[in-house]
Design a protein around this motif. Structure first.
Motif, mmCIF file in Angstrom:
data_model
loop_
_atom_site.group_PDB
_atom_site.id
_atom_site.type_symbol
_atom_site.label_atom_id
_atom_site.label_comp_id
_atom_site.label_asym_id
_atom_site.label_seq_id
_atom_site.Cartn_x
_atom_site.Cartn_y
_atom_site.Cartn_z
ATOM 1 N N MET A 1 32.179 46.015 127.413
ATOM 2 C CA MET A 1 33.312 45.931 126.637
ATOM 3 C C MET A 1 33.459 45.051 125.926
ATOM 4 O O MET A 1 33.204 43.701 126.059
ATOM 5 C CB MET A 1 34.616 46.171 127.630
ATOM 6 N N HIS A 2 34.057 45.381 124.478
ATOM 7 C CA HIS A 2 34.206 44.121 123.824
ATOM 8 C C HIS A 2 35.303 44.219 122.714
ATOM 9 O O HIS A 2 35.820 45.639 122.500
ATOM 10 C CB HIS A 2 32.966 43.983 122.910
ATOM 11 N N ARG A 3 35.751 43.398 122.134
ATOM 12 C CA ARG A 3 36.709 43.504 121.048
ATOM 13 C C ARG A 3 36.592 42.427 120.060
ATOM 14 O O ARG A 3 36.599 41.188 120.535
ATOM 15 C CB ARG A 3 38.219 43.148 121.518
ATOM 16 N N GLY A 4 36.068 42.728 118.835
ATOM 17 C CA GLY A 4 35.677 41.647 117.773
ATOM 18 C C GLY A 4 34.302 41.060 118.498
ATOM 19 O O GLY A 4 33.672 41.367 118.935
ATOM 20 N N PRO A 5 34.594 39.578 118.491
ATOM 21 C CA PRO A 5 33.478 38.628 118.763
ATOM 22 C C PRO A 5 33.521 38.751 120.402
ATOM 23 O O PRO A 5 32.741 38.042 120.879
ATOM 24 C CB PRO A 5 33.748 37.540 118.041
ATOM 25 N N ASP A 6 34.712 38.895 120.993
ATOM 26 C CA ASP A 6 34.871 38.800 122.393
ATOM 27 C C ASP A 6 34.272 39.827 123.244
ATOM 28 O O ASP A 6 34.291 41.178 122.624
ATOM 29 C CB ASP A 6 36.216 38.539 122.709
ATOM 30 N N PHE A 68 42.171 40.405 129.364
ATOM 31 C CA PHE A 68 41.193 41.508 128.386
ATOM 32 C C PHE A 68 40.861 42.503 129.064
ATOM 33 O O PHE A 68 40.771 43.691 128.486
ATOM 34 C CB PHE A 68 40.014 40.573 128.173
ATOM 35 N N LEU A 69 40.556 42.761 130.416
ATOM 36 C CA LEU A 69 40.203 43.952 131.061
ATOM 37 C C LEU A 69 41.463 44.778 131.221
ATOM 38 O O LEU A 69 41.211 46.010 130.918
ATOM 39 C CB LEU A 69 39.670 43.524 132.275
ATOM 40 N N LYS A 70 42.471 44.286 131.368
ATOM 41 C CA LYS A 70 43.586 45.158 131.419
ATOM 42 C C LYS A 70 43.958 45.820 130.187
ATOM 43 O O LYS A 70 44.244 46.964 130.142
ATOM 44 C CB LYS A 70 45.126 44.344 131.732
ATOM 45 N N GLU A 71 43.908 45.177 129.117
ATOM 46 C CA GLU A 71 44.179 45.811 127.690
ATOM 47 C C GLU A 71 43.020 46.791 127.466
ATOM 48 O O GLU A 71 43.487 47.939 126.956
ATOM 49 C CB GLU A 71 44.143 44.791 126.741
ATOM 50 N N GLY A 72 41.837 46.596 127.607
ATOM 51 C CA GLY A 72 40.825 47.500 127.423
ATOM 52 C C GLY A 72 40.994 48.780 128.563
ATOM 53 O O GLY A 72 40.690 49.759 127.850
ATOM 54 N N TRP A 73 41.440 48.496 129.586
ATOM 55 C CA TRP A 73 41.680 49.593 130.494
ATOM 56 C C TRP A 73 42.881 50.503 129.877
ATOM 57 O O TRP A 73 42.450 51.625 130.068
ATOM 58 C CB TRP A 73 41.873 49.173 131.871
ATOM 59 N N ARG A 74 43.531 49.904 129.549
ATOM 60 C CA ARG A 74 44.972 50.770 128.941
ATOM 61 C C ARG A 74 44.343 51.461 127.847
ATOM 62 O O ARG A 74 44.645 52.846 127.681
ATOM 63 C CB ARG A 74 45.789 49.792 128.656
ATOM 64 N N LEU A 75 43.686 50.850 126.802
ATOM 65 C CA LEU A 75 43.270 51.455 125.567
ATOM 66 C C LEU A 75 42.111 52.517 125.750
ATOM 67 O O LEU A 75 42.089 53.684 124.978
ATOM 68 C CB LEU A 75 42.678 50.277 124.735
ATOM 69 N N LEU A 76 41.317 52.458 126.722
ATOM 70 C CA LEU A 76 40.461 53.642 126.966
ATOM 71 C C LEU A 76 40.707 54.463 127.954
ATOM 72 O O LEU A 76 39.888 55.267 128.255
ATOM 73 C CB LEU A 76 39.104 52.799 127.541
ATOM 74 N N GLY A 77 42.119 54.608 128.137
ATOM 75 C CA GLY A 77 42.359 55.632 129.117
ATOM 76 C C GLY A 77 42.419 55.665 130.758
ATOM 77 O O GLY A 77 42.227 56.384 131.520
ATOM 78 N N LYS A 78 42.287 54.221 131.026
ATOM 79 C CA LYS A 78 42.274 53.885 132.203
ATOM 80 C C LYS A 78 41.134 54.400 133.198
ATOM 81 O O LYS A 78 41.246 55.131 134.205
ATOM 82 C CB LYS A 78 43.466 54.211 133.059
ATOM 83 N N PRO A 79 39.884 54.206 132.774
ATOM 84 C CA PRO A 79 38.543 54.806 133.196
ATOM 85 C C PRO A 79 38.421 54.044 134.701
ATOM 86 O O PRO A 79 38.938 53.028 135.057
ATOM 87 C CB PRO A 79 37.422 54.585 132.446
#
Length: 373
Positions: A1-6, A68-79
């Motif tokens: 999982m990534h966001r920009g350079p992170d 970071f993971l919580k934000e990604g989880w929410r944005l990706l539909g909580k897989p």
């Protein structure tokens, strides 16, 4: 999982494995250790830094990863895989790991993703002048009952994370030197256990854990026959990793390591004849400046005599002297700096006569500072 350079990578049990933040790479071990790899643009590897995060830094870093993971989880539909990562308590998970495994001190560079199972603890020799990994850990062989319990607890701990693992590494330092009957029995039992049915996991396949590897010294199994090596290979032992260190017998004496270059050559020949892949580890920088030329010349000569091919590996490990080792405390040889170690590595590479991979063995840099399991 990534966001920009992170970026953050984790296994399917939700355990964070590595992440980058602001261009800095972090690696996390199952025991909770986190290493920071400092990459400086335009600098060579011997100038790069590796350091272990302090408890305060670790808490802050894991807090960032969790957000970071919580934000990604929410944005990706909580897989589901991300849900496991969000809900994981890394401190509790690391404590559980430490209750099952003794500290995993070191692995060969191609075994970092293996499932480590500790058939033994410590080192059966444990007198090398340069090594302090097992100085405070008495050597012992786990009983069948202890090993069975260890394996069951290890498999339960890994859970869905087994899908990320590749192969099994039998630890600790020298498990492959166990008596023939003990090692054959352990391999047979383990092969049957790992093929047993397990709860359905769409990501895990039994072949993920196919094949056993281990460390092996070059002096304690000289009486093991070719037929015995072939039986071990038939029961799944498909690669062994030998700390040959040097082709110079004089440097071996400085390292207080038994055996000889001739014995190492004989052993590798036996392993290859049995169909076992070989990982050869040599150190650059050992022996000091007075033995530097001999070390490079005789090590290159030894390596070139070994019957290595595309399935094998040569790892060049630049010497990291431990201040508490006899090598340093007894001033057994003048220490070389990282630049000199790197120059020896280059000199060795230039003298190797193997075909380039994939026709010949892999030749790689092995930075033990970057190890974390």
């Amino acid at each position: 999982m990534h966001r920009g350079p992170d970026m953050c990578a984790f296994d399917l049990a939700g355990r964070p494995v590595s992440w980058t933040r602001h261009g800095v790479i972090h690696r996390r071990g199952l025991d909770g250790t986190v290493l920071e790899l400092v990459r400086k643009p335009g600098r060579e590897a011997w100038e790069q830094g590796v350091r272990r995060l302090t408890p305060e830094e670790l808490a802050a870093c894991l807090g960032h990863v969790r957000s970071f993971l919580k934000e990604g989880w929410r944005l990706l539909g909580k897989p589901e895989p991300l849900r496991r990562a969000v809900e994981l308590d890394p401190n509790q998970d690391a404590a559980r790991f430490r209750s099952i495994w003794s500290p995993v001190m070191i692995l060969p560079p191609d075994q970092y993703r293996s499932l480590v199972l500790q058939l033994t603890e410590g080192c059966s020799y444990n007198l090398c002048s340069f090594c302090t990994f097992y100085k405070k850990r008495p050597y012992r062989v786990l009983s069948q009952e202890e090993f069975t319990r260890h394996v069951e607890e290890a498999l339960a701990f890994m859970g869905a994370g087994l899908a990320w693992r590749r192969g099994v590494f039998l630890a600790d330092a020298n498990a492959a030197s166990l008596p023939d009957s003990h090692l054959l029995a352990a391999l047979s039992w383990l092969h049957r256990r790992l093929e047993a049915p397990r709860p359905t996991d769409s990501f895990f396949q039994p072949e993920h854990l196919a094949g056993f590897s281990s460390f092996l010294d070059t002096f304690s199994t000289l009486r093991r026959s070719l037929q015995c090596w072939r039986e071990l290979a038939e029961r799944g032992l498909n690669s062994l990793h030998l700390g040959i260190e040097t082709g110079s017998d004089r440097v071996l004496r400085v390292l207080r390591k038994p055996g000889s270059a001739a014995q190492a050559e004989e052993l590798v020949g036996l392993l290859k004849a049995a169909g076992i892949r070989v990982g050869v580890i040599v150190m650059t920088g050992v022996g000091g400046p007075s033995l530097a030329e001999e070390h490079v010349e005789k090590t290159a000569d030894l390596l070139n005599r070994l019957p290595l091919d595309a399935g094998d590996r040569i790892s060049l490990s630049e010497f990291e002297p431990d201040p508490g080792s006899p090598y340093v405390l007894e001033e057994m040889a003048e220490l070389l700096d990282r630049r000199a170690c790197r120059e020896q590595s280059r000199a060795l590479r230039s003298r190797l006569r193997f075909p380039a991979h994939p026709q010949g063995p892999v030749v790689s840099h092995y930075d033990v500072r970057q190890f974390v399991y």
